[in-house]
Design a protein around this motif. Structure first.
Motif, PDB file in Angstrom:
ATOM      1  N   LEU A   1     -12.123 -58.680  66.715  1.00 32.22           N
ATOM      2  CA  LEU A   1     -12.488 -60.092  66.641  1.00 32.22           C
ATOM      3  C   LEU A   1     -11.554 -60.855  65.709  1.00 32.22           C
ATOM      4  N   THR A   2     -11.075 -60.199  64.676  1.00 31.70           N
ATOM      5  CA  THR A   2     -10.111 -60.837  63.776  1.00 31.70           C
ATOM      6  C   THR A   2      -8.798 -61.099  64.515  1.00 31.70           C
ATOM      7  N   THR A   3      -8.381 -60.131  65.335  1.00 38.42           N
ATOM      8  CA  THR A   3      -7.133 -60.268  66.077  1.00 38.42           C
ATOM      9  C   THR A   3      -7.187 -61.447  67.048  1.00 38.42           C
ATOM     10  N   ILE A   4      -8.321 -61.629  67.712  1.00 37.97           N
ATOM     11  CA  ILE A   4      -8.429 -62.720  68.686  1.00 37.97           C
ATOM     12  C   ILE A   4      -9.012 -63.987  68.059  1.00 37.97           C
ATOM     13  N   LYS A   5      -9.094 -63.978  66.701  1.00 35.95           N
ATOM     14  CA  LYS A   5      -9.494 -65.166  65.930  1.00 35.95           C
ATOM     15  C   LYS A   5     -10.920 -65.616  66.231  1.00 35.95           C
ATOM     16  N   TYR A   6     -11.833 -64.646  66.262  1.00 36.74           N
ATOM     17  CA  TYR A   6     -13.260 -64.944  66.399  1.00 36.74           C
ATOM     18  C   TYR A   6     -14.026 -64.316  65.232  1.00 36.74           C
ATOM     19  N   THR A   7     -13.522 -64.505  64.048  1.00 38.20           N
ATOM     20  CA  THR A   7     -14.141 -63.899  62.866  1.00 38.20           C
ATOM     21  C   THR A   7     -15.548 -64.427  62.619  1.00 38.20           C
ATOM     22  N   LYS A   8     -15.814 -65.682  63.017  1.00 39.10           N
ATOM     23  CA  LYS A   8     -17.147 -66.253  62.777  1.00 39.10           C
ATOM     24  C   LYS A   8     -18.192 -65.589  63.663  1.00 39.10           C
ATOM     25  N   ILE A   9     -17.772 -65.103  64.826  1.00 39.80           N
ATOM     26  CA  ILE A   9     -18.713 -64.373  65.662  1.00 39.80           C
ATOM     27  C   ILE A   9     -19.113 -63.072  64.966  1.00 39.80           C
ATOM     28  N   TRP A  10     -18.130 -62.411  64.359  1.00 37.70           N
ATOM     29  CA  TRP A  10     -18.437 -61.159  63.662  1.00 37.70           C
ATOM     30  C   TRP A  10     -19.423 -61.392  62.527  1.00 37.70           C
ATOM     31  N   SER A  11     -19.279 -62.457  61.789  1.00 38.93           N
ATOM     32  CA  SER A  11     -20.188 -62.728  60.673  1.00 38.93           C
ATOM     33  C   SER A  11     -21.608 -62.940  61.163  1.00 38.93           C
ATOM     34  N   SER A  12     -21.756 -63.388  62.419  1.00 38.96           N
ATOM     35  CA  SER A  12     -23.098 -63.610  62.970  1.00 38.96           C
ATOM     36  C   SER A  12     -23.704 -62.348  63.560  1.00 38.96           C
ATOM     37  N   ILE A  13     -22.896 -61.580  64.307  1.00 39.27           N
ATOM     38  CA  ILE A  13     -23.475 -60.425  64.996  1.00 39.27           C
ATOM     39  C   ILE A  13     -23.581 -59.196  64.103  1.00 39.27           C
ATOM     40  N   SER A  14     -22.823 -59.146  63.019  1.00 38.21           N
ATOM     41  CA  SER A  14     -22.819 -57.947  62.182  1.00 38.21           C
ATOM     42  C   SER A  14     -24.169 -57.695  61.526  1.00 38.21           C
ATOM     43  N   SER A  15     -24.982 -58.744  61.396  1.00 37.39           N
ATOM     44  CA  SER A  15     -26.289 -58.586  60.760  1.00 37.39           C
ATOM     45  C   SER A  15     -27.411 -58.400  61.777  1.00 37.39           C
ATOM     46  N   ASP A  16     -27.065 -58.390  63.068  1.00 41.59           N
ATOM     47  CA  ASP A  16     -28.063 -58.216  64.120  1.00 41.59           C
ATOM     48  C   ASP A  16     -27.842 -56.860  64.782  1.00 41.59           C
ATOM     49  N   LEU A  17     -28.731 -55.913  64.505  1.00 41.83           N
ATOM     50  CA  LEU A  17     -28.519 -54.543  64.969  1.00 41.83           C
ATOM     51  C   LEU A  17     -28.522 -54.432  66.489  1.00 41.83           C
TER      52      LEU A  17
ATOM     53  N   GLN B   1     -15.605 -69.098  75.921  1.00 38.94           N
ATOM     54  CA  GLN B   1     -14.831 -70.252  75.489  1.00 38.94           C
ATOM     55  C   GLN B   1     -15.416 -70.767  74.187  1.00 38.94           C
ATOM     56  N   ASP B   2     -16.683 -70.530  73.994  1.00 34.01           N
ATOM     57  CA  ASP B   2     -17.361 -70.886  72.752  1.00 34.01           C
ATOM     58  C   ASP B   2     -18.553 -69.957  72.605  1.00 34.01           C
ATOM     59  N   GLY B   3     -19.296 -70.131  71.536  1.00 39.27           N
ATOM     60  CA  GLY B   3     -20.420 -69.248  71.271  1.00 39.27           C
ATOM     61  C   GLY B   3     -21.470 -69.288  72.360  1.00 39.27           C
ATOM     62  N   ASN B   4     -21.793 -70.465  72.893  1.00 39.25           N
ATOM     63  CA  ASN B   4     -22.843 -70.580  73.894  1.00 39.25           C
ATOM     64  C   ASN B   4     -22.499 -69.794  75.158  1.00 39.25           C
ATOM     65  N   ASN B   5     -21.238 -69.871  75.609  1.00 41.85           N
ATOM     66  CA  ASN B   5     -20.845 -69.139  76.802  1.00 41.85           C
ATOM     67  C   ASN B   5     -20.935 -67.637  76.584  1.00 41.85           C
ATOM     68  N   PHE B   6     -20.640 -67.200  75.375  1.00 43.51           N
ATOM     69  CA  PHE B   6     -20.732 -65.780  75.053  1.00 43.51           C
ATOM     70  C   PHE B   6     -22.162 -65.292  75.229  1.00 43.51           C
ATOM     71  N   PHE B   7     -23.104 -66.025  74.666  1.00 40.29           N
ATOM     72  CA  PHE B   7     -24.486 -65.588  74.746  1.00 40.29           C
ATOM     73  C   PHE B   7     -25.020 -65.693  76.171  1.00 40.29           C
ATOM     74  N   HIS B   8     -24.552 -66.693  76.903  1.00 37.85           N
ATOM     75  CA  HIS B   8     -24.978 -66.821  78.294  1.00 37.85           C
ATOM     76  C   HIS B   8     -24.496 -65.624  79.115  1.00 37.85           C
ATOM     77  N   ALA B   9     -23.267 -65.162  78.827  1.00 36.35           N
ATOM     78  CA  ALA B   9     -22.703 -64.043  79.581  1.00 36.35           C
ATOM     79  C   ALA B   9     -23.526 -62.779  79.408  1.00 36.35           C
ATOM     80  N   PHE B  10     -24.164 -62.621  78.236  1.00 35.44           N
ATOM     81  CA  PHE B  10     -24.939 -61.421  77.980  1.00 35.44           C
ATOM     82  C   PHE B  10     -26.435 -61.687  77.968  1.00 35.44           C
TER      83      PHE B  10
END
Length: 336
Positions: free
Chosen positions: A281-297, A316-325
């Motif tokens: 996630l750091t490589t693809i510049k989505y570090t903020k996603i990691w800070s959110s999901i790392s605390s959710d087992l 493309q953004d956080g909402n699309n990510f959650f919709h995909a899953f």
């Protein structure tokens, strides 16, 4: 009908008015070469040049070029295109039945972790495996990508060393006839997929000049999967048995078979670690996603599957990510 009147005949690579697959070929848009008498390498406006050491047979260099392009194209669509993650591997020798196991009475060897720095080509080359390997994993664990990475390394080796066999990708889902041997199936696939004549393919198989990489065992109908294992074992024990063979399968289906593949070794692909997810996630510049999901087992467990961690293709953004899953997006917030 005389040869000169047969509209399906192609002479001197002249494709005008020739028929292929029931239709006519437009020679202005298609280039072709021939291998063993068959049309070879049909591309719209593109013709692959042979690759590898000129000491290798020209027809094999054409096949090698085709496989090289296929591997590169498929890897571009995978996680490999963004950042190469060396997936964790566990040796599971109990998943295969080596030919000498019946003679050497030893206890079941338990699974063993493989060092993180070990590449799939290193596993393939190891003394215990010696080029006959089973790759297992859960759905989306990266089995096919791992096999493609192995194919890429084997293509490079075949380019540099003319005596090395040409790696070729096959999918077992196309094995339709229960009575068809793996040898006959390989010959048919080489003809339909790569345009190689059966006469030439048979020569290559008999002379151990091909290295089959078989994927999709679990994609067969459930009642045919174990039969396919037996057919592969017949191939491994035949007069023209391959020097090298790689098979991929989902672990759950494979564990239900009463028969085991007679290969030398097996590995099981491990889920991604927290560090691998964070680094990706750091490589693809989505570090903020990691800070959110790392605390959710629950979410963290979900993204440990490599197929699901390919965020670059589904968000493309956080909402699309959650919709995909199918994860409620209101549970998290993102800022750009």
């Amino acid at each position: 009908m005389p040869e000169s009147e047969d509209p399906k005949k192609v002479t001197n690579n002249d494709l005008r008015n020739a028929q292929f697959g029931g239709g006519f070929i437009n020679a202005d848009t298609v280039n072709a070469q021939r291998i063993g008498g068959d049309i070879w390498n049909l591309f719209l406006g593109q013709q692959l040049a042979p690759v590898g050491n000129p000491q290798r047979e020209h027809n094999q260099r054409l096949l090698l070029a085709d496989v090289k392009q296929e591997v590169a194209s498929r890897l571009k669509q995978s996680l490999h295109n963004v950042v190469l993650i060396n997936l964790g591997k566990e040796s599971q020798p109990q998943q295969v039945k080596r030919l000498w196991d019946a003679e050497v009475k030893i206890g079941l060897k338990p699974p063993e972790p493989i060092p993180d720095t070990t590449r799939i080509i290193d596993v393939f080359d190891s003394v215990d495996v010696a080029g006959k390997l089973l790759i297992l994993g859960a759905p989306g664990s990266g089995k096919t990508t791992t096999q493609l990475e192995l194919a890429q390394a084997l293509v490079k080796r075949a380019e540099e060393q003319p005596d090395c066999p040409v790696p070729v990708l096959f999918n077992l889902s196309s094995w339709k006839d229960d009575r068809q041997s793996i040898t006959d199936w390989l010959l048919a696939e080489l003809k339909s997929k790569y345009g190689v004549s059966k006469k030439l393919s048979k020569e290559w198989v008999n002379n151990h000049q091909l290295l089959p990489l078989l994927d999709g065992l679990d994609e067969l109908e459930p009642q045919r999967q174990e039969l396919c294992v037996s057919i592969i074992n017949q191939f491994l024990g035949s007069e023209n048995r391959p020097l090298y063979l790689v098979v991929c399968s989902r672990s759950e289906e494979y564990s239900n078979y009463s028969a085991q593949l007679q290969l030398n070794g097996a590995i099981y692909l491990q889920p991604l670690t927290n560090n691998q997810i964070s680094d990706y996630l750091t490589t693809i510049k989505y570090t903020k996603i990691w800070s959110s999901i790392s605390s959710d087992l629950d979410l963290l467990e979900l993204v440990k599957t490599p197929f699901l961690i390919t965020f670059h293709e589904v968000i493309q953004d956080g909402n699309n990510f959650f919709h995909a899953f199918q994860i409620p997006s209101n549970k998290y917030s993102f800022s750009s």
